[in-house]
Write a protein that holds these residues in place. Structure first.
Motif, PDB file in Angstrom:
ATOM      1  N   PRO A   1       0.834  -1.205   0.000  1.00 15.22           N
ATOM      2  CA  PRO A   1       0.000   0.000   0.000  1.00 15.22           C
ATOM      3  C   PRO A   1       0.868   1.253   0.000  1.00 15.22           C
ATOM      4  CG  PRO A   1       0.200  -0.838   2.224  1.00 15.22           C
ATOM      5  CD  PRO A   1       0.930  -1.831   1.324  1.00 15.22           C
ATOM      6  N   THR A   2       0.316   2.368  -0.412  1.00 14.27           N
ATOM      7  CA  THR A   2       1.083   3.604  -0.475  1.00 14.27           C
ATOM      8  C   THR A   2       1.378   4.121   0.931  1.00 14.27           C
ATOM      9  OG1 THR A   2       0.155   4.224  -2.608  1.00 14.27           O
ATOM     10  CG2 THR A   2       1.060   5.988  -1.266  1.00 14.27           C
ATOM     11  N   ILE A   3       2.650   4.290   1.235  1.00 12.50           N
ATOM     12  CA  ILE A   3       3.086   4.912   2.485  1.00 12.50           C
ATOM     13  C   ILE A   3       3.413   6.362   2.169  1.00 12.50           C
ATOM     14  CG2 ILE A   3       4.852   4.926   4.272  1.00 12.50           C
ATOM     15  CD1 ILE A   3       3.036   2.532   4.489  1.00 12.50           C
ATOM     16  N   CYS A   4       2.811   7.287   2.907  1.00 10.43           N
ATOM     17  CA  CYS A   4       3.029   8.692   2.588  1.00 10.43           C
ATOM     18  C   CYS A   4       4.463   9.102   2.919  1.00 10.43           C
ATOM     19  CB  CYS A   4       2.031   9.573   3.327  1.00 10.43           C
ATOM     20  SG  CYS A   4       2.212   9.541   5.117  1.00 10.43           S
ATOM     21  N   SER A   5       4.839  10.240   2.427  1.00  8.88           N
ATOM     22  CA  SER A   5       6.173  10.781   2.674  1.00  8.88           C
ATOM     23  C   SER A   5       6.376  10.973   4.178  1.00  8.88           C
ATOM     24  CB  SER A   5       6.339  12.098   1.932  1.00  8.88           C
ATOM     25  OG  SER A   5       6.076  11.931   0.551  1.00  8.88           O
ATOM     26  N   LYS A   6       7.635  10.850   4.616  1.00  6.96           N
ATOM     27  CA  LYS A   6       7.917  10.827   6.047  1.00  6.96           C
ATOM     28  C   LYS A   6       9.137  11.677   6.404  1.00  6.96           C
ATOM     29  CE  LYS A   6       4.751   7.769   7.213  1.00  6.96           C
ATOM     30  NZ  LYS A   6       3.666   8.122   8.152  1.00  6.96           N
ATOM     31  N   ALA A   7       9.212  12.026   7.680  1.00 12.18           N
ATOM     32  CA  ALA A   7      10.430  12.572   8.293  1.00 12.18           C
ATOM     33  C   ALA A   7      10.509  11.961   9.676  1.00 12.18           C
ATOM     34  CB  ALA A   7      10.362  14.095   8.376  1.00 12.18           C
ATOM     35  N   THR A   8      11.709  11.820  10.210  1.00 14.81           N
ATOM     36  CA  THR A   8      11.863  11.105  11.478  1.00 14.81           C
ATOM     37  C   THR A   8      13.117  11.526  12.215  1.00 14.81           C
ATOM     38  OG1 THR A   8      12.225   8.924  12.464  1.00 14.81           O
ATOM     39  CG2 THR A   8      12.985   9.212  10.226  1.00 14.81           C
ATOM     40  N   ILE A   9      13.068  11.473  13.542  1.00 10.80           N
ATOM     41  CA  ILE A   9      14.243  11.745  14.359  1.00 10.80           C
ATOM     42  C   ILE A   9      15.270  10.637  14.173  1.00 10.80           C
ATOM     43  CG2 ILE A   9      13.351  10.537  16.391  1.00 10.80           C
ATOM     44  CD1 ILE A   9      15.478  13.775  16.330  1.00 10.80           C
ATOM     45  N   ASN A  10      14.849   9.454  13.677  1.00  7.41           N
ATOM     46  CA  ASN A  10      15.790   8.365  13.414  1.00  7.41           C
ATOM     47  C   ASN A  10      16.809   8.728  12.339  1.00  7.41           C
ATOM     48  OD1 ASN A  10      14.621   6.650  15.288  1.00  7.41           O
ATOM     49  ND2 ASN A  10      13.145   5.868  13.821  1.00  7.41           N
ATOM     50  N   ALA A  11      16.468   9.693  11.526  1.00  8.79           N
ATOM     51  CA  ALA A  11      17.398  10.240  10.535  1.00  8.79           C
ATOM     52  C   ALA A  11      17.112  11.742  10.459  1.00  8.79           C
ATOM     53  CB  ALA A  11      17.222   9.578   9.172  1.00  8.79           C
ATOM     54  N   GLN A  12      17.379  12.416  11.580  1.00 12.52           N
ATOM     55  CA  GLN A  12      17.026  13.831  11.707  1.00 12.52           C
ATOM     56  C   GLN A  12      17.645  14.656  10.585  1.00 12.52           C
ATOM     57  OE1 GLN A  12      14.965  15.410  13.549  1.00 12.52           O
ATOM     58  NE2 GLN A  12      15.554  17.532  13.271  1.00 12.52           N
ATOM     59  N   GLY A  13      16.794  15.440   9.915  1.00 12.17           N
ATOM     60  CA  GLY A  13      17.279  16.291   8.837  1.00 12.17           C
ATOM     61  C   GLY A  13      17.061  15.727   7.453  1.00 12.17           C
ATOM     62  N   VAL A  14      16.402  14.556   7.344  1.00 13.91           N
ATOM     63  CA  VAL A  14      16.151  13.931   6.046  1.00 13.91           C
ATOM     64  C   VAL A  14      14.670  13.977   5.718  1.00 13.91           C
ATOM     65  CG1 VAL A  14      16.356  11.838   4.658  1.00 13.91           C
ATOM     66  CG2 VAL A  14      18.107  12.374   6.344  1.00 13.91           C
ATOM     67  N   LEU A  15      14.341  14.393   4.494  1.00  9.61           N
ATOM     68  CA  LEU A  15      12.976  14.301   3.993  1.00  9.61           C
ATOM     69  C   LEU A  15      12.874  13.048   3.130  1.00  9.61           C
ATOM     70  CD1 LEU A  15      12.249  17.983   2.855  1.00  9.61           C
ATOM     71  CD2 LEU A  15      12.163  17.003   5.160  1.00  9.61           C
ATOM     72  N   PHE A  16      12.015  12.109   3.515  1.00  7.61           N
ATOM     73  CA  PHE A  16      11.754  10.921   2.716  1.00  7.61           C
ATOM     74  C   PHE A  16      10.483  11.184   1.912  1.00  7.61           C
ATOM     75  CE2 PHE A  16      14.197   9.316   6.321  1.00  7.61           C
ATOM     76  CZ  PHE A  16      15.093   8.440   5.718  1.00  7.61           C
ATOM     77  N   ILE A  17      10.627  11.360   0.602  1.00  9.29           N
ATOM     78  CA  ILE A  17       9.491  11.721  -0.235  1.00  9.29           C
ATOM     79  C   ILE A  17       9.096  10.547  -1.121  1.00  9.29           C
ATOM     80  CG2 ILE A  17       8.644  13.307  -1.999  1.00  9.29           C
ATOM     81  CD1 ILE A  17      10.539  15.414  -0.944  1.00  9.29           C
ATOM     82  N   ASN A  18       7.847  10.128  -0.995  1.00 12.58           N
ATOM     83  CA  ASN A  18       7.340   8.982  -1.750  1.00 12.58           C
ATOM     84  C   ASN A  18       6.860   9.426  -3.133  1.00 12.58           C
ATOM     85  OD1 ASN A  18       6.349   6.558  -2.612  1.00 12.58           O
ATOM     86  ND2 ASN A  18       4.797   6.339  -1.023  1.00 12.58           N
ATOM     87  N   VAL A  19       7.638   9.091  -4.150  1.00  8.65           N
ATOM     88  CA  VAL A  19       7.255   9.409  -5.531  1.00  8.65           C
ATOM     89  C   VAL A  19       6.504   8.201  -6.088  1.00  8.65           C
ATOM     90  CG1 VAL A  19       9.014  11.132  -5.986  1.00  8.65           C
ATOM     91  CG2 VAL A  19       9.608   8.742  -6.239  1.00  8.65           C
ATOM     92  N   PHE A  20       5.284   8.010  -5.591  1.00 11.26           N
ATOM     93  CA  PHE A  20       4.562   6.767  -5.819  1.00 11.26           C
ATOM     94  C   PHE A  20       3.898   6.653  -7.186  1.00 11.26           C
ATOM     95  CE2 PHE A  20       2.128   9.786  -3.320  1.00 11.26           C
ATOM     96  CZ  PHE A  20       0.983   9.961  -4.077  1.00 11.26           C
ATOM     97  N   ASN A  21       3.911   7.689  -7.962  1.00 10.88           N
ATOM     98  CA  ASN A  21       3.412   7.566  -9.334  1.00 10.88           C
ATOM     99  C   ASN A  21       4.092   8.604 -10.209  1.00 10.88           C
ATOM    100  OD1 ASN A  21       1.959  10.090  -9.165  1.00 10.88           O
ATOM    101  ND2 ASN A  21       0.389   9.031  -7.998  1.00 10.88           N
TER     102      ASN A  21
END
Length: 378
Positions: A191-211
């Motif tokens: 299923p589509t997981i929306c874009s995320k940010a997390t303290i586990n990798a502080q300072g990184v934008l995880f952007i889901n380019v799902f289509n």
């Protein structure tokens, strides 16, 4: 005040990472300037020290490899622990090193145009691991893809989105650039997981380019929203500096609404929604905002305004239970709340026609995504 909060909390994170590094390897810390705080704001270090949250194994040389660009006395390049499944090793500040036919070819780093924000070109195992950690609470099997193709396909639009944000809210962007170090483009289609940010990798934008339809409006919205998430996560690190009560206090029984969040999550979400609608509101006022995306930008702005209104109402109900905001927030916390509250009142008043045009769209859940919002009628 925002800059003060960023400074104070980055300093705390630097001390935390400095301590972890010291405990991990007294040998490594002797090789670089241990007093240089900027070294410890490397997102790959955050991902490294959070790796234990998964059951994946990583090389014992990885810490040294991450930090080797800062070594005072240069040593032979260490790569073995950093290679991904395609035999590409990523070393912060140095580049990518591809193992091909017994030789190693170097490839330069990639940055968002006219910024210090790096775009990761390839799958970096530690960042993939961080992404898996933050999505582990979502049910169902996940298939993450992090490919160079996604960078090639989206680079022009990504650069344009950052440029438009920078030109729309130039003062705010200075703070964004201090907090955002890297961008990872990934795909998780089913299923589509929306874009995320997390303290586990502080300072990184995880952007889901799902289509293949991730247009300029999508990137402006996503970058603004995730940047707000990252900044607020940072500014709330020192909880005692913001909250006078337990921030983990559940809000459901106090506000008598069906909501699973605690006070921390509610307060955090207020700023995230503010960061998004604030940017989109100013973007719509710019001549460089393309006419063909204005309708979608408007819809996205109204979406966040509606979410923010609900959360402001919930906050006020929660605060009233304790005798007002001054009883639950410190002076710094009140500043953050007033920033959101004042901005919301101003933007809502100036965007009544746009809000009215979308009055048949309602927010059904605080986790509701934009695509769901656009598909719901009252």
């Amino acid at each position: 005040m925002i800059d003060i909060l960023i400074d104070e909390n980055q300093a705390q994170l630097v001390d935390y990472l400095r301590t972890l590094t010291y405990r991990e390897s007294k040998e490594v810390i002797m090789k670089f300037d241990f007093n240089n705080g900027n070294i410890f704001l490397e997102p790959l270090l955050f991902a490294y020290f959070n790796r234990a949250q998964s059951d994946r194994e990583f090389s014992g040389t990885l810490l040294s490899e991450i930090l080797q660009s800062h070594f005072i006395e240069k040593e032979a390049l260490q790569l073995e622990g950093s290679y991904n499944s395609d035999n590409i090793a990523y070393i912060p500040n140095l580049g990518y090193f591809k193992k091909e036919n017994g030789s190693i070819a170097k490839e330069d780093l990639l940055y968002v145009e006219n910024t210090t924000i790096e775009i990761l070109k390839y799958n970096i195992p530690l960042f993939r691991n961080a992404l898996e950690i933050i999505t582990s609470r979502f049910p169902g099997e996940k298939h993450f893809y992090i490919k160079h193709d996604y960078v090639v396909e989206n680079l022009t639009t990504l650069n344009q989105a950052f440029d438009h944000i920078k030109r729309s809210i130039p003062e705010d962007f200075k703070s964004i650039e201090r907090c955002i170090k890297k961008v990872v483009l990934f795909n998780e289609p089913n299923p589509t997981i929306c874009s995320k940010a997390t303290i586990n990798a502080q300072g990184v934008l995880f952007i889901n380019v799902f289509n293949n339809e991730n247009n300029l409006a999508f990137f402006v919205d996503t970058i603004a929203h995730l940047s707000g998430y990252t900044m607020m996560t940072l500014m709330l690190q020192d909880k005692e500096a913001i909250f006078k009560i337990n921030p983990r206090e559940r809000i459901k029984h106090i506000i008598e609404k069906e909501d699973r969040r605690n006070f921390f999550s509610l307060f955090h979400r207020l700023y995230c929604n503010y960061a998004a609608y604030h940017c989109l509101h100013h973007y719509l006022n710019q001549s460089f905002c393309p006419e063909e995306i204005k309708q979608e930008v408007t819809q996205r702005m109204v979406f966040y305004l509606k979410k923010c209104k609900i959360d402001l109402d919930y906050f006020n109900l929660f605060a009233a239970h304790f005798g007002g905001k001054d009883q639950i927030l410190t002076e710094k916390g009140v500043f953050l709340f007033d920033l959101v509250d004042t901005s919301f009142q101003e933007v809502e008043a100036s965007r009544q026609s746009e809000i009215k045009a979308l009055e048949d769209r309602s927010i059904s859940d605080y986790r509701m995504e934009y695509v769901d919002f656009m598909g719901i009628n009252k």
